[in-house]
Scaffold this active site. Sequence first.
Site, PDB file in Angstrom:
ATOM      1  N   GLY A   1      -4.065  -7.841   3.758  1.00 33.55           N
ATOM      2  CA  GLY A   1      -5.307  -7.187   4.154  1.00 33.55           C
ATOM      3  C   GLY A   1      -6.263  -8.060   4.944  1.00 33.55           C
TER       4      GLY A   1
ATOM      5  N   GLY B   1       0.217  -4.552   4.519  1.00 33.38           N
ATOM      6  CA  GLY B   1       0.445  -5.987   4.678  1.00 33.38           C
ATOM      7  C   GLY B   1      -0.711  -6.779   4.119  1.00 33.38           C
TER       8      GLY B   1
ATOM      9  N   ASP C   1      -8.127  -4.181   3.656  1.00 35.07           N
ATOM     10  CA  ASP C   1      -8.172  -3.441   4.919  1.00 35.07           C
ATOM     11  C   ASP C   1      -8.098  -1.922   4.730  1.00 35.07           C
ATOM     12  OD1 ASP C   1      -5.485  -4.178   3.971  1.00 35.07           O
ATOM     13  OD2 ASP C   1      -4.775  -2.970   5.651  1.00 35.07           O
TER      14      ASP C   1
ATOM     15  N   THR D   1       0.896  -1.160   0.000  1.00 37.91           N
ATOM     16  CA  THR D   1       0.000   0.000   0.000  1.00 37.91           C
ATOM     17  C   THR D   1       0.926   1.199   0.000  1.00 37.91           C
ATOM     18  OG1 THR D   1       0.098   0.143   2.390  1.00 37.91           O
ATOM     19  CG2 THR D   1      -1.765  -1.050   1.481  1.00 37.91           C
TER      20      THR D   1
ATOM     21  N   ARG E   1     -13.107  -7.864  -4.472  1.00 36.42           N
ATOM     22  CA  ARG E   1     -12.428  -8.030  -3.179  1.00 36.42           C
ATOM     23  C   ARG E   1     -12.040  -6.660  -2.620  1.00 36.42           C
ATOM     24  NH1 ARG E   1      -7.129  -6.502  -1.044  1.00 36.42           N
ATOM     25  NH2 ARG E   1      -6.573  -8.008   0.553  1.00 36.42           N
TER      26      ARG E   1
HETATM   27  N1  GLY Z   1      -3.130  -4.170   2.619  1.00 34.56           N
HETATM   28  C1  GLY Z   1      -3.606  -4.014   1.319  1.00 34.56           C
HETATM   29  C2  GLY Z   1      -4.493  -5.070   0.866  1.00 34.56           C
HETATM   30  O1  GLY Z   1      -4.400  -6.214   1.323  1.00 34.56           O
HETATM   31  O2  GLY Z   1      -5.339  -4.799   0.041  1.00 34.56           O
END
Ligand code: GLY
Length: 295
Positions: free
Chosen positions: A221, A219, A199, A168, A196
């Site tokens: 999500g 990380g 987080d 991210t 999808r």
């Molecule tokens: N942390 C970003 C994602 O898994 O979408």
Amino acid sequence: MKKINCAIIGQGGAGGINYPQRRRDGLIKAVSVGYGILMQNGSSLDVVEKAVEILENTTVFNAGTGSALNLKGEAEMDASIMTNKLGFGAVAAIKNVKNPIKVARLVMEKTDHLLLCAEGAIKFARSMGIKYYNTKTKEKERVWKRKRKNLKSAYFKKLNKLIDLYETVSIVAIDKNGLICVGISTGGITLRLPGRIGDTPIIGTGIYADKNGVVSATGHGEEIMRHMIAFRAVSLMVRYPAQTAGKKVIDYATKNGCKCGLIGIDKKGRILCANNTKSMSWCYIKNGKMELFKY
Ligand code: GLY
């Protein structure tokens, strides 16, 4: 009133660091531009929006232009923004906008809602004057084609193995008035199922802020959501300085199989930067001095 020292921290993803020099250049630019605005008495909200936009426009990162592609080869993106005064706005699974962080701020400031997704988020962006923009790059299309070749059967097991880059971008900043703001943006996981949502746009998981401090997570999500990582870290800032609070959450994450990295700032302007992944790219400026990840 006690003098508040401005500070800014940014991160460009955890996991393996490919193209480290491009990542360094992007982070240095974003954090330096942001610090410049802070020094001219700018608001941390403007700083965060501008600095995240710079990272979204830097194609090496997985956000905005250069976002990872889903199973259908589409770039659906998530982004959110939050302040220590509980202002929040987010977009999820949004496509064809250059800067999702800008739309997240518009959700916060122009609507009574916190989160808009998919077609609704795109329509809202257009109604706010945000034009069509294709965020796909040739570089990320090549990655997508290469990874898709390995996904002929047992999709989910193989997808988990392919999640090697936890990416991210996010920025946290505190301004002279003590306003602390966090902004985060991502293209999600390569080859994820269409629709999808990770987080990044979910309050309390990849992002949280309250009067004690502000945190963003990067990380995997799904695991970050399961463990409410950002909320945990901010909650601990009631009792502990930013770095101690973050380290405690990273220890908890490690014990529970959650690979992640955190950045944040607490109400006293103390910085958090910690991860349990192989590496994380980050950069911050405090008291005029820049610190940068090594590789
Ligand atoms: N942390 C970003 C994602 O898994 O979408």
